[in-house]
Each structure stands twice: as C-alpha cells, then as structure tokens.
Scaffold this motif. Sequence first.
Motif, PDB file in Angstrom:
ATOM      1  N   LEU A  32       0.831  -1.205   0.000  1.00 48.57           N
ATOM      2  CA  LEU A  32       0.000   0.000   0.000  1.00 48.57           C
ATOM      3  C   LEU A  32       0.866   1.255   0.000  1.00 48.57           C
ATOM      4  CD1 LEU A  32      -2.745  -0.968   2.608  1.00 48.57           C
ATOM      5  CD2 LEU A  32      -2.659  -1.436   0.154  1.00 48.57           C
ATOM      6  N   PRO A  33       0.521   2.226  -0.825  1.00 49.08           N
ATOM      7  CA  PRO A  33       1.246   3.496  -0.790  1.00 49.08           C
ATOM      8  C   PRO A  33       1.095   4.177   0.570  1.00 49.08           C
ATOM      9  CG  PRO A  33      -0.132   3.332  -2.757  1.00 49.08           C
ATOM     10  CD  PRO A  33      -0.523   2.204  -1.857  1.00 49.08           C
ATOM     11  N   ALA A  34       2.074   4.980   0.941  1.00 48.79           N
ATOM     12  CA  ALA A  34       2.005   5.711   2.205  1.00 48.79           C
ATOM     13  C   ALA A  34       0.752   6.568   2.262  1.00 48.79           C
ATOM     14  CB  ALA A  34       3.248   6.581   2.372  1.00 48.79           C
ATOM     15  N   SER A  35       0.176   6.664   3.447  1.00 50.05           N
ATOM     16  CA  SER A  35      -0.993   7.518   3.704  1.00 50.05           C
ATOM     17  C   SER A  35      -2.166   7.195   2.778  1.00 50.05           C
ATOM     18  CB  SER A  35      -0.618   9.002   3.580  1.00 50.05           C
ATOM     19  OG  SER A  35       0.434   9.317   4.454  1.00 50.05           O
ATOM     20  N   SER A  36      -2.389   5.915   2.549  1.00 45.66           N
ATOM     21  CA  SER A  36      -3.507   5.490   1.690  1.00 45.66           C
ATOM     22  C   SER A  36      -4.850   5.708   2.374  1.00 45.66           C
ATOM     23  CB  SER A  36      -3.372   4.007   1.352  1.00 45.66           C
ATOM     24  OG  SER A  36      -2.358   3.779   0.409  1.00 45.66           O
ATOM     25  N   GLN A  37      -5.864   5.900   1.557  1.00 49.69           N
ATOM     26  CA  GLN A  37      -7.253   5.858   2.014  1.00 49.69           C
ATOM     27  C   GLN A  37      -7.696   4.405   1.928  1.00 49.69           C
ATOM     28  OE1 GLN A  37      -9.288   8.498   2.839  1.00 49.69           O
ATOM     29  NE2 GLN A  37      -8.081  10.269   2.215  1.00 49.69           N
ATOM     30  N   VAL A  38      -8.077   3.810   3.058  1.00 42.80           N
ATOM     31  CA  VAL A  38      -8.378   2.378   3.094  1.00 42.80           C
ATOM     32  C   VAL A  38      -9.776   2.146   3.658  1.00 42.80           C
ATOM     33  CG1 VAL A  38      -7.652   0.112   3.932  1.00 42.80           C
ATOM     34  CG2 VAL A  38      -5.930   1.881   3.485  1.00 42.80           C
ATOM     35  N   GLY A  39     -10.536   1.286   2.990  1.00 43.19           N
ATOM     36  CA  GLY A  39     -11.821   0.840   3.508  1.00 43.19           C
ATOM     37  C   GLY A  39     -11.715  -0.588   3.998  1.00 43.19           C
ATOM     38  N   GLN A  55      -0.188   2.260  10.789  1.00 44.52           N
ATOM     39  CA  GLN A  55       0.792   2.388   9.707  1.00 44.52           C
ATOM     40  C   GLN A  55       0.719   3.740   9.013  1.00 44.52           C
ATOM     41  OE1 GLN A  55       0.259  -1.055   7.077  1.00 44.52           O
ATOM     42  NE2 GLN A  55       2.009  -2.001   8.095  1.00 44.52           N
ATOM     43  N   GLY A  56      -0.214   4.577   9.434  1.00 41.83           N
ATOM     44  CA  GLY A  56      -0.317   5.917   8.872  1.00 41.83           C
ATOM     45  C   GLY A  56      -1.372   6.078   7.800  1.00 41.83           C
ATOM     46  N   HIS A  57      -2.207   5.058   7.598  1.00 46.06           N
ATOM     47  CA  HIS A  57      -3.269   5.159   6.599  1.00 46.06           C
ATOM     48  C   HIS A  57      -4.521   5.787   7.206  1.00 46.06           C
ATOM     49  CE1 HIS A  57      -0.706   2.812   4.058  1.00 46.06           C
ATOM     50  NE2 HIS A  57      -0.737   1.767   4.873  1.00 46.06           N
ATOM     51  N   LYS A  58      -5.342   6.378   6.351  1.00 48.71           N
ATOM     52  CA  LYS A  58      -6.622   6.925   6.775  1.00 48.71           C
ATOM     53  C   LYS A  58      -7.680   5.852   6.535  1.00 48.71           C
ATOM     54  CE  LYS A  58      -9.723  10.884   6.365  1.00 48.71           C
ATOM     55  NZ  LYS A  58      -9.999  12.168   5.681  1.00 48.71           N
ATOM     56  N   VAL A  95     -20.890   0.727  -0.994  1.00 44.69           N
ATOM     57  CA  VAL A  95     -20.054   1.837  -0.546  1.00 44.69           C
ATOM     58  C   VAL A  95     -19.795   2.766  -1.734  1.00 44.69           C
ATOM     59  CG1 VAL A  95     -17.726   2.361   0.297  1.00 44.69           C
ATOM     60  CG2 VAL A  95     -19.035   0.505   1.323  1.00 44.69           C
ATOM     61  N   GLU A  96     -19.635   4.047  -1.449  1.00 41.68           N
ATOM     62  CA  GLU A  96     -19.395   5.046  -2.502  1.00 41.68           C
ATOM     63  C   GLU A  96     -18.233   4.628  -3.401  1.00 41.68           C
ATOM     64  OE1 GLU A  96     -17.801   9.657  -2.816  1.00 41.68           O
ATOM     65  OE2 GLU A  96     -18.714   8.961  -0.949  1.00 41.68           O
ATOM     66  N   LYS A  97     -18.413   4.813  -4.681  1.00 42.78           N
ATOM     67  CA  LYS A  97     -17.418   4.369  -5.659  1.00 42.78           C
ATOM     68  C   LYS A  97     -16.182   5.265  -5.694  1.00 42.78           C
ATOM     69  CE  LYS A  97     -20.487   1.984  -8.899  1.00 42.78           C
ATOM     70  NZ  LYS A  97     -20.922   1.883 -10.314  1.00 42.78           N
ATOM     71  N   GLY A  98     -15.053   4.643  -6.055  1.00 48.27           N
ATOM     72  CA  GLY A  98     -13.831   5.365  -6.399  1.00 48.27           C
ATOM     73  C   GLY A  98     -13.204   6.184  -5.297  1.00 48.27           C
ATOM     74  N   GLN A  99     -13.343   5.771  -4.045  1.00 43.30           N
ATOM     75  CA  GLN A  99     -12.822   6.609  -2.960  1.00 43.30           C
ATOM     76  C   GLN A  99     -11.571   6.064  -2.285  1.00 43.30           C
ATOM     77  OE1 GLN A  99     -15.146   6.705   0.725  1.00 43.30           O
ATOM     78  NE2 GLN A  99     -16.511   5.142  -0.099  1.00 43.30           N
ATOM     79  N   PHE A 100     -11.261   4.776  -2.457  1.00 40.55           N
ATOM     80  CA  PHE A 100     -10.177   4.169  -1.683  1.00 40.55           C
ATOM     81  C   PHE A 100      -8.979   3.764  -2.536  1.00 40.55           C
ATOM     82  CE2 PHE A 100     -13.862   2.822   1.119  1.00 40.55           C
ATOM     83  CZ  PHE A 100     -13.583   3.766   2.104  1.00 40.55           C
ATOM     84  N   ASP A 101      -7.805   3.861  -1.911  1.00 43.52           N
ATOM     85  CA  ASP A 101      -6.583   3.307  -2.498  1.00 43.52           C
ATOM     86  C   ASP A 101      -6.497   1.810  -2.236  1.00 43.52           C
ATOM     87  OD1 ASP A 101      -5.325   5.899  -3.307  1.00 43.52           O
ATOM     88  OD2 ASP A 101      -5.408   6.248  -1.138  1.00 43.52           O
ATOM     89  N   ALA A 102      -7.200   1.355  -1.217  1.00 39.42           N
ATOM     90  CA  ALA A 102      -7.221  -0.075  -0.900  1.00 39.42           C
ATOM     91  C   ALA A 102      -8.515  -0.418  -0.182  1.00 39.42           C
ATOM     92  CB  ALA A 102      -6.028  -0.456  -0.026  1.00 39.42           C
TER      93      ALA A 102
END
Length: 203
Positions: A32-39, A55-58, A95-102
């Motif tokens: 995962l990239p640093a500071s990823s948006q994760v669901g 790990q620093g993810h949101k 869940v809302e589309k296209g919002q997460f990096d993971a």
Amino acid sequence: MSKEHWDKRFSDQDFVYGKNENEFLNKMSGILPASSQVGCFAEGEGRNAVFLAKQGHKVTAYDHSRVGLEKTKKLAEEKGVHVETVEMDLTEQKVEKGQFDAAVMIFGHVPEKDQPFLFDSMIGSLKPGGYLIVEVYSKDQLRYKSGGPDSEKLMYDPIDVLQWIKPYTCLHFYYGEEEVNEGKRHTGRGHVIQLVLKKVIES
C-alpha cells in the motif's frame, strides 16, 4: 448472519478475534502506498483497521454491528489512532465508488447469494490502480472445525471468486490450508482463500 447475531457475539467482554491484525494482511500491507485511504469491509471489532491506521493510513471501517464498531473505536483509542466507523449492511448497500486506495476484507462471511454484490461493492470502492486484499474461509473449511461459519453457504468457492475478479489484475491468489489463530473463534489449521487484486483492467 444477522445484525443481532453479530451484536451478541461482539458483546463478549473480550475481543473474540483478538486485538492483533490478521497475518496475511500484515504480510501484504507493504504494497500500500504511504498515507492510503483504506476501507475495511465487515471489519467487526476493528483489529485490522487499527493496524492499518497505526501504519499511517486513513481508515474507514464498515460493519452492520454497532457493538463491533464501538469496540473498533475503543481499540483505536487504546492504540492512539483514529478510525472512521460506518454502520451499514454490506449485503444491501454499496459503498461510494472510487474513494479508496485499498479495500480490505478479512473473514467477512455473508450468504452465498450476497457475495457477488459485496465483491462488486469492494472493487467499485477502489480508485483506478487501487488494491483489494481478502482472506476468507473456503467451502472446504467445514471439515476442519477450526473456526468460521457453520454453513457452507456462508463460505466462498474459489471458482466464484476468480470469476468476480476476472477483469482485473490478480497479484496473488491462494486456495488451501493455512494456520489461523485469532482470538477464541479462529484456532488452528483451516482452509482459506487469499487474494490480492489491483484495479487495473487486463488487456
């Protein structure tokens, strides 16, 4: 299984699946990239969401058990991190589309008829190039008696999973035995499906 079932299970004073993150997620989280948006889907008591937040993810945790999400908040506070929580039925709402990096789902077991809907929601929630990390029990798990649902119809068929992810880039797929020791409910050798997908359309 119903909201009432999970509320009752998570009302246990202990964290029934433990406080430590899933081992497969631990191994794969480095992609995962640093500071990823994760669901985190069907997140229960929050152990994996809290691990990713550390790990620093949101991180946003989704579950239809309010009791489980309250324990997620409690664990996050204990570990000094923040996790957003959303109470929703993932078999009824997407869940809302296209919002997460993971997107992450660890042992999120829903009825067979609802599984395609859930996978579509998870993949849909990803940005282009985002990652899906999943570990679930396969239908072979029943004979192991080491955890998971008591019905084959709440477990996953590897052929189905491969069909749902067919358009995308599969980075890792495993179907077989694995040691799973997480709290009171996952104890010993079991039979799992593990998956890492990248949301890139195969040419």
